[in-house]
Structures are given as C-alpha cells and as structure tokens.
Design an enzyme around this catalytic site. Structure first.
Site, PDB file in Angstrom:
ATOM      1  N   CYS A  66     -45.779  37.339  48.579  1.00 24.05           N
ATOM      2  CA  CYS A  66     -44.620  38.039  48.028  1.00 24.05           C
ATOM      3  C   CYS A  66     -43.339  37.473  48.613  1.00 24.05           C
ATOM      4  CB  CYS A  66     -44.696  39.537  48.347  1.00 24.05           C
ATOM      5  SG  CYS A  66     -46.218  40.333  47.809  1.00 24.05           S
ATOM      6  N   GLY A  98     -43.838  35.316  43.744  1.00 21.59           N
ATOM      7  CA  GLY A  98     -44.478  36.442  43.084  1.00 21.59           C
ATOM      8  C   GLY A  98     -43.898  36.666  41.712  1.00 21.59           C
ATOM      9  N   ASN A 175     -44.201  41.555  53.034  1.00 18.41           N
ATOM     10  CA  ASN A 175     -44.904  40.328  52.677  1.00 18.41           C
ATOM     11  C   ASN A 175     -45.911  40.026  53.776  1.00 18.41           C
ATOM     12  OD1 ASN A 175     -44.064  36.808  52.863  1.00 18.41           O
ATOM     13  ND2 ASN A 175     -45.727  37.763  51.743  1.00 18.41           N
ATOM     14  N   GLY A 176     -47.175  39.951  53.429  1.00 18.99           N
ATOM     15  CA  GLY A 176     -48.204  39.638  54.407  1.00 18.99           C
ATOM     16  C   GLY A 176     -49.419  40.504  54.252  1.00 18.99           C
ATOM     17  N   CYS A 338     -47.486  29.814  58.930  1.00 18.49           N
ATOM     18  CA  CYS A 338     -48.428  29.356  57.903  1.00 18.49           C
ATOM     19  C   CYS A 338     -48.075  27.953  57.432  1.00 18.49           C
ATOM     20  CB  CYS A 338     -48.398  30.326  56.728  1.00 18.49           C
ATOM     21  SG  CYS A 338     -49.396  29.788  55.318  1.00 18.49           S
ATOM     22  N   TYR A 344     -47.453  24.077  49.875  1.00 17.08           N
ATOM     23  CA  TYR A 344     -47.479  24.516  48.481  1.00 17.08           C
ATOM     24  C   TYR A 344     -46.474  25.595  48.133  1.00 17.08           C
ATOM     25  CZ  TYR A 344     -49.334  26.330  44.063  1.00 17.08           C
ATOM     26  OH  TYR A 344     -49.468  26.745  42.775  1.00 17.08           O
ATOM     27  N   ASP A 447     -51.509  14.733  44.645  1.00 20.83           N
ATOM     28  CA  ASP A 447     -51.475  16.182  44.452  1.00 20.83           C
ATOM     29  C   ASP A 447     -51.232  16.821  45.810  1.00 20.83           C
ATOM     30  OD1 ASP A 447     -51.544  18.604  43.210  1.00 20.83           O
ATOM     31  OD2 ASP A 447     -53.622  18.484  42.531  1.00 20.83           O
ATOM     32  N   CYS A 484     -57.927  32.802  53.495  1.00 15.60           N
ATOM     33  CA  CYS A 484     -56.787  33.284  54.270  1.00 15.60           C
ATOM     34  C   CYS A 484     -56.787  34.804  54.206  1.00 15.60           C
ATOM     35  CB  CYS A 484     -55.477  32.746  53.703  1.00 15.60           C
ATOM     36  SG  CYS A 484     -54.007  33.422  54.499  1.00 15.60           S
TER      37      CYS A 484
END
Length: 556
Positions: A66, A98, A175-176, A338, A344, A447, A484
């Site tokens: 999020c 999100g 968030n988390g 993280c 990404y 990628d 994760c």
C-alpha cells in the site's frame, strides 16, 4: 493488514463513501465505553460497506502493498493550501503501490471529535471527484491507496480507518504486515478487549488503546502509546496517524517499509533545488508532507527533506516537523529495508537511503553484465521496470540498447493482478513487438524479476514471432524462492517458479536461448554502491524472499 468482517455502518457505493465522522453522535457502532479493566479504551473501526464471508488465509493470501500520504498546512490556519488536493495528488503518485481502493480523511484541527472522510474502491481518479474534494476541506489530512489479495478486495477494507475514542477521533493508515500478530493479539485480548477480525490494522488500532507502562496522567500520551506498540511488534509497518491538530509518522524499527518527509514551498522559492535533503528551515514553508515515497513531491511543489529513520516517530504540526522518539532494534541487529522496493515496487524517481531508485536499477544492470555477459546484437528490456537495468547492462557491455517491446500503458501490472489466468491474458494485450528492431537480431532481454514465470514465455514467443534470431533472458534480481510476510504479495512457495525450475530448466520451459539471474551478492553490491550511509553497522536490507532469512522469527 486491513480490517475485515465487522458490522457495517452503511452500504457505500462502489465509487466511494463519504461523510463526517463525529464521535459525539449517538451511533454506538462508532464508539464504545471504556473497558471494565480500566487499561484501555474500546474502539470500533469505521466501515464503508458490508463484508462478504471471510476466506481463510490459505485461500485469500495475507500480504499487501500500500501507499500512505499525509499533509498539514504550516503557519496560521485556515491554511491557504488545498490539503485535500495535495493528498489526492500524492496518492496519484503512489498509485503503483495500490490500485484497488483509496481514501482521504481531513480535519480542520479545531474539533477533536470530527473528521471529514471519503474513500472507495478503484483508482484515485475514480474515487475522488469535485464533489468529494469539496467535502474534504481542512488544515491537515492523511490518505491511503491499497492493493490486496483477491478475497480482501472489498469496500469495507478501504483506508484510512477512523475510530472514535474517549478523547476524540483517530485516523490511521497502514502499510505493511505484522510478523508477530498472534502474540500481539494475545496481549490485547488478555487486557479484556474482544477483537472482531483477524486483521493487522484493527489489531494495531486496538493495541494503541493499551496504556503505556509509565501510565498517563493528563489524557492520552500518543507518542508513549506508539512506542509501546512498536516495542510489542517490531515489524513490518509504516503508519500515518491523525489526531486533533497533528499527524504522527511511524516507521518500524527495522525500517522495512519506506516513509519520507517533504516540505511544501511557495512557487517563487522553487529554485536551486537540492536533490537530497532539502533545506530544513521553516521560512516561507507552506506545509509539510509525509509519504511512502518521494515520487510525488515535485509535482505538488514539495521538496524532499529526509527519510523517517527506522524506529522513528515524527510529529507534524503547523509549527513544523520534529522527531519525538526512536525505538531501537534489539541485540544490535541491522536494519532490514525491503530490497524488493528497489527491484520492482518503487517508482524509479523515488529516493531511498540517499539514492534514486533508477540509479540503483541501472547499477543492477551493470552488475548483471559483469556476471552474465552475452554475445548479442542489442540489449532491450521488458518495460518499464526492467528498462533502467537494461541501460546499465548496455553501458557495461558496450552492446547497443534498443526497444523491442511496445507497451499498452492502459493495462495494469501483471504481477498484481489476482489470478494466473488474468496474468497470462494480460501479457497478450500488454505488449507488441517492434519488428524493425527485432527481425534477425540476437537479443539480450532484461527483466527486473521473475516471480511466477507466467509472463516471460509469451513475451519470448512474441519476439520469436517477430523474427528474433536469439532471445537471451537476463534477470536483474536473484531467484525469488520464499514468501514475504511483511507486506509484499508473494503468498506461497508453490507459486514461485524458482522453486520448480532452475535457470537452465526455466530457459527451456519458456523458449529462451539462455537465462541467468543476478546473484544475491550482485544485488547487494548494486544497492549499496551509492548508498548515503557509510557505516556498515547501519546498513541492512531484507532479502528474506531470496534467502529465507527473515529479520524476525515468524509466528506461522
């Protein structure tokens, strides 16, 4: 992470739910009396629509990603800036984090019992229109944009949550995901409070009801309560909380989820911008912002100040921003930011640890070129998150970069679509091949990551059909082998292709001439190449999805 399964206050339309949150109302669903234990207040989170039956974690998945954002006007109130508009634009800049729901809660900062709220399902641009924005006028506010797994994609889970306490309204955006939710839940229940869901967000909200060990004498001591919760649960979360006339920003002691601060400056003062760590003086400051990422700061006229440090609590008021406490990690453990944010999730123009994400991704490409050279005519990428790494690979290898795939920008990211079938269908409508750049060429295709392995095969087939002579895949991150449990949608080991096939087997399966991943050592080298912190005792990243080594012991 979010709230599910509680009694609905009203049935909100799919487009959004708005209204005022008044703790002085007679609605007992909004507030409850103090617990008979005397140790905590009971709160019932605000709901926007009725829930469907709750599915278990194995079916639904429990991880989320999020974005949170907050804004407060500086100086005399009423503020001259449009706080709701700043938050809305900030959420647009966090939309990549999100895309299922969004919400904003604002306040004039004068009445502790009353907030303005609008939230609903869909993109930020769909949830907020002129009518909604006009109802959100205030001097401060917080917002949230949300991604969840399939079962939890419901209106009742939209954040921020507004709860009503004995001392006034409190808004929370999160968030988390808590790694020790069960033990924290037991502590809350042992104090005599019943929980209506199994969600982390309700648990965090109710845990804030716990009186800190040092007690309280003149009303709630929110910094002490926040510290108490942080000591009970060391990760993973970034929080923004709004109470009365102030906003609190909270980052877990490991710094696992990102959170940063910015300053709104007048148009006439937007010159000679320093990229890292903007001026800290409050002169001519119009307001303060706090966000999961700095990517939206420039678009709203804000200057990046700094990150909220791991374990830090910051307080934003109309007088400025100040740090009001740090909760340290136990046993001198390293931070655990993280690493997948670099790989990404984050927007390439965001700043983490004193470095721009795009530059880190380019360095990943350079490391990949050193580890996995290839005889090819061109280097290209799977757009867009693989492009920076492809440029790094091209520069390091001396092979020309050229685009080979044309992306339809109106199709969502395949990684965060909810089913394998939709991911596979998404590839077919997401890319086209640039035949003039492809025909007869030996291509190195970069990628950023391979998670489930559903998309790379169709892309290779697309390039083959366009006349590519060879297609060599280079992946700018290591194989993802573990779930994760700290806020990213990697639910099970069985879904991860790296646990089924090694690189050579995967190359055969997807039709590539070769396939090589970046090593864990190469990724760490790229991430720390330009990092601002030089003390190795203060540098640390979570690589649990790559190594299986989690920062804290898991409870499941």
């Amino acid at each position: 992470m979010d709230s599910d399964g509680m009694t609905a206050l009203s049935n909100g339309a799919a487009g959004g739910m708005d209204g005022s949150c008044d703790s002085a109302s007679d609605n007992e669903n909004c507030r409850q009396s103090t617990s008979s234990t005397g140790n905590m207040e009971q709160r019932q989170p605000e709901i926007v629509a009725e829930a469907e039956p709750i599915k278990d974690n194995d079916e639904a998945g429990i991880t989320h990603n999020c974005g949170v954002f907050g804004c407060i006007g500086a100086g005399e109130w009423p503020t001259q800036i449009d706080v709701a508009q700043m938050i809305c634009l900030g959420l647009v800049a966090l939309q990549h984090r999100g895309q299922e729901s969004a919400g904003i809660v604002t306040s004039k900062g004068e009445d502790a019992k009353r907030f303005n709220m609008h939230k609903g399902m869909g993109l930020v641009s769909h949830v907020f229109d002129d009518t909604a924005m006009n109802k959100l006028r205030g001097n401060l506010g917080i917002g949230h944009t949300r991604y969840s797994t399939t079962a939890a994609s419901e209106a009742l889970n939209c954040q921020p949550f507004v709860v009503h306490t004995q001392h006034g309204a409190l808004a929370v955006a999160h968030n988390g995901e808590l790694v020790n939710a069960e033990s924290l839940r037991k502590k809350v229940l042992d104090r005599g409070l019943g929980l209506s869901t199994m969600s982390d967000s309700e648990l965090i909200t109710q845990a804030l009801c716990l009186n800190p060990p040092e007690g309280e004498h003149e009303g709630p001591n929110w910094p002490a309560r926040i510290k108490h919760v942080m000591k009970l649960s060391p990760l993973s979360y970034s929080l923004v909380l709004m109470y009365q006339d102030r906003i609190y920003g909270v980052r877990d002691p490991y710094g696992n989820r990102p959170l940063c601060l910015g300053k709104l400056v007048p148009v006439t003062k937007r010159k000679n911008y320093s990229r890292i760590n903007g001026e800290n003086d409050d002169e001519n400051c119009e307001g303060w912002v706090i966000s999961s990422e700095s990517s939206g700061f420039l678009s709203i006229g804000a200057r990046y100040l700094r990150e909220v440090e791991p374990g830090e609590i910051v307080e934003l008021t109309k007088y400025g921003v100040k740090s009001i406490g740090i909760v340290e990690r136990q046993d001198d453990r390293l931070p655990a930011f993280c690493i997948f944010e670099y790989v990404y999730f984050a927007r390439p123009d965001s700043i983490f640890e004193g470095q721009v994400v795009y530059s880190v991704r380019m360095q990943c490409g350079r490391e990949l070129a050193k580890e996995a050279p290839c005889d090819a005519d061109i280097v290209s990428s799977v757009p867009e998150s693989g492009t920076a790494a492809a440029h790094g690979y091209a520069r390091q290898s001396g092979i020309q970069f050229a685009e080979v795939l044309c992306k339809n920008r109106y199709v969502g990211r395949t990684f965060i679509q909810p089913s394998t079938r939709l991911r596979q269908l998404g590839v077919a409508k997401k890319f086209g091949a640039l035949m003039d750049n492809v025909f007869g060429k030996k291509i190195v295709l970069i990628d950023d990551s391979i998670v489930r392995g559903n998309t790379i095969g169709p892309i290779i087939k697309l390039l083959r059909d366009a006349g590519a002579k060879e297609v060599h895949i280079r992946v700018a991150s290591p194989p993802i082998k573990y779930p994760c449990y700290m806020g990213i949608n990697i639910p099970t080991r069985e879904e991860l292709i790296a646990n089924k096939l090694d690189a050579h087997q995967l190359a055969d399966a997807v039709g590539a001439d070769s396939l090589v991943y970046l090593s864990i050592e190469g990724l760490i080298s790229a991430v720390t190449y330009s990092i601002r912190e030089k003390d190795p005792k203060k540098i640390g990243h979570c690589i649990a999805c790559l190594s299986g080594q989690y920062p804290e012991k898991l409870e499941w």
